[in-house]
Motif scaffolding. Structure first.
Motif, PDB file in Angstrom:
ATOM      1  N   LEU A 197       6.575 111.367  67.512  1.00  0.00           N
ATOM      2  CA  LEU A 197       7.362 111.613  66.301  1.00  0.00           C
ATOM      3  C   LEU A 197       8.847 111.589  66.654  1.00  0.00           C
ATOM      4  CD1 LEU A 197       5.197 114.411  64.659  1.00  0.00           C
ATOM      5  CD2 LEU A 197       5.198 111.942  64.190  1.00  0.00           C
ATOM      6  N   GLY A 198       9.345 110.425  67.053  1.00  0.00           N
ATOM      7  CA  GLY A 198      10.729 110.290  67.469  1.00  0.00           C
ATOM      8  C   GLY A 198      11.660 110.030  66.318  1.00  0.00           C
ATOM      9  N   LEU A 199      12.944 110.046  66.625  1.00  0.00           N
ATOM     10  CA  LEU A 199      13.979 109.860  65.614  1.00  0.00           C
ATOM     11  C   LEU A 199      13.882 108.474  64.988  1.00  0.00           C
ATOM     12  CD1 LEU A 199      16.524 110.820  64.151  1.00  0.00           C
ATOM     13  CD2 LEU A 199      17.865 109.988  66.117  1.00  0.00           C
ATOM     14  N   ARG A 200      13.613 107.465  65.799  1.00  0.00           N
ATOM     15  CA  ARG A 200      13.557 106.101  65.273  1.00  0.00           C
ATOM     16  C   ARG A 200      12.473 105.962  64.196  1.00  0.00           C
ATOM     17  NH1 ARG A 200      12.671 100.570  68.909  1.00  0.00           N
ATOM     18  NH2 ARG A 200      12.627  99.111  67.144  1.00  0.00           N
ATOM     19  N   ALA A 252      11.202 108.405  62.417  1.00  0.00           N
ATOM     20  CA  ALA A 252      11.576 109.233  61.268  1.00  0.00           C
ATOM     21  C   ALA A 252      12.571 108.511  60.366  1.00  0.00           C
ATOM     22  CB  ALA A 252      12.157 110.560  61.754  1.00  0.00           C
ATOM     23  N   VAL A 253      13.554 107.835  60.977  1.00  0.00           N
ATOM     24  CA  VAL A 253      14.543 107.106  60.176  1.00  0.00           C
ATOM     25  C   VAL A 253      13.882 105.952  59.435  1.00  0.00           C
ATOM     26  CG1 VAL A 253      16.588 105.630  60.327  1.00  0.00           C
ATOM     27  CG2 VAL A 253      16.488 107.770  61.639  1.00  0.00           C
ATOM     28  N   GLU A 254      13.019 105.202  60.131  1.00  0.00           N
ATOM     29  CA  GLU A 254      12.334 104.082  59.484  1.00  0.00           C
ATOM     30  C   GLU A 254      11.439 104.567  58.352  1.00  0.00           C
ATOM     31  OE1 GLU A 254       9.426 100.295  60.593  1.00  0.00           O
ATOM     32  OE2 GLU A 254      10.163 101.612  62.171  1.00  0.00           O
TER      33      GLU A 254
END
Length: 407
Positions: free
Chosen positions: A112-115, A117-119
């Motif tokens: 559950l990384g930032l990338r 989450a943003v996508e």
């Protein structure tokens, strides 16, 4: 809708283009709505109900959704819009009339990384804007990470959400979202991981209309001198099943049984086809069969993975099975599906590491040596089949399901 979902903000209804709040119009002086506003309201009133579906990626997720969409849109009673990914297998399924596909690719999460989450936020925002225009009656989540943006958009817009869980162990996305949705429809009488859902109903796993038609097409198996075997690796094939069948061909040839094999082999189709030809065994082999229901309706035995959709289709057709669960399935859902089928007396289950050419040959030989046992499994499979599952889930989507609840 669950209490959690009700607390989410609802999208304000869109105002017709070209108007503004408090604008004065000549027609209003006569006590009537402006013509363009009247036309807009009438077009909304006369439009069929709309339902959106979120999910895809594999046939196991997409096929049940298409079955439900077919039940909802029959006779032009509704429209369905699918938000899916762009995996090649999704293109293989025939869409019923009245269904639109909207490709919203979402990269598979690596944690559950930032990338991710943003996508996810970007995709959810795109779908939210579409939903504010469509104003669907409900959103149906088909499971898997691909379903996340559409379900998030539905919850943010105040749209009713119904989840479809195809396996005996709920997937991670459905477990996470279950507390916030109106209803979860399950394929199995008991499904692990849905304890926090506000409502869980056992509808069965929807199957495509082709399977329902073939169920009612006549007696499934007439007396004959040959045996039909279906080998099903799922929508993307199964390398382990293909290798086991190829290795078993010398043993099958030695049995001198009259066999006819239908083998959905995925990317290995050419290799598998050549192997059957070398050993002189009649086989119909392809990467994927669009008309698989008609091809296997009279099969005596299926050798298959244990995905929820594959199992549901076999039950509707009354085909007993040797099930080899995919060992790397997250949460072991295929193993749980196979264990249930074995307990219910419709299948024999093997771990992949224990399934090889000897087991293939022994299972096929037992169609002769233990014919009554396999006939009993076939009868039990047909009893457990749920040809009405798509209609049951469609009723849940409309908020009109009257069946019992379960956990």
């Amino acid at each position: 809708m669950s209490r959690a979902a009700r607390t989410l903000p609802s999208a304000a209804p869109a105002r017709p283009r070209g108007t503004r709040a408090g604008a004065r119009h000549g027609s209003r002086r006569q006590g009537r709505q402006p013509m363009h506003e009247t036309m807009w309201v009438r077009s909304r009133a006369e439009a069929p109900a709309r339902f959106v579906f979120s999910g895809g990626g594999t046939g196991g997720h997409l096929a049940p959704g298409l079955a439900v969409a077919g039940a909802l849109t029959a006779g032009g009673a509704a429209e369905a819009v699918f938000f899916t990914g762009r995996r090649p297998g999704e293109q293989s399924f025939t869409r019923p009339n009245g269904i639109r596909m909207c490709r919203v690719p979402l990269a598979q999460p690596r944690g559950l990384g930032l990338r991710f989450a943003v996508e996810l936020a970007v995709r959810a925002g795109t779908i939210l804007r579409i939903m504010q225009t469509l104003r669907p009656q409900a959103c149906l989540g088909l499971g898997g990470y691909v379903s996340l943006p559409g379900i998030a958009a539905a919850l943010l817009s105040g749209t009713r959400v119904v989840l479809l869980e195809q396996n005996a162990v709920a997937g991670r996305v459905n477990r996470m979202l279950a507390p916030f949705v109106d209803c979860v429809c399950t394929a199995f009488p008991e499904t692990e991981g849905l304890g926090r859902a506000p409502r869980v109903v056992h509808t069965g796993n929807p199957v495509r209309e082709d399977f329902v038609r073939q169920r009612h097409a006549g007696p499934p198996r007439a007396a004959r001198s040959w045996k039909k075997i279906a080998v099903l690796g799922g929508s993307q094939g199964a390398r382990a099943l293909n290798e086991a069948m190829i290795a078993a061909l010398p043993r099958l040839a030695a049995l001198r049984m009259n066999l006819r094999i239908v083998h959905a082999a995925g990317p290995d189709a050419e290799e598998v086809r050549n192997a059957y030809a070398r050993w002189g065994i009649a086989a119909d082999t392809a990467a994927f069969f669009p008309d698989i229901a008609a091809r296997i309706r009279d099969a005596d035995l299926a050798i298959a993975r244990a995905g929820g959709s594959t199992l549901a289709e076999l039950l509707v057709l009354g085909i007993p099975a040797v099930l080899v669960p995919y060992p790397f399935a997250r949460d072991g859902h295929q193993a749980a599906n196979a264990a249930w089928a074995a307990r219910e007396g419709v299948a024999v289950a093997y771990e992949q590491r224990a399934f090889g050419p000897e087991e293939v040959a022994a299972a096929i030989k037992s169609l002769d040596t233990r014919a009554e046992a396999w006939s009993a499994r076939a009868r039990r499979a047909r009893e457990l089949g749920r040809p009405d599952a798509a209609l049951a889930v469609a009723c849940a989507a409309r908020g009109a399901y009257t069946g019992g609840e379960n956990r």
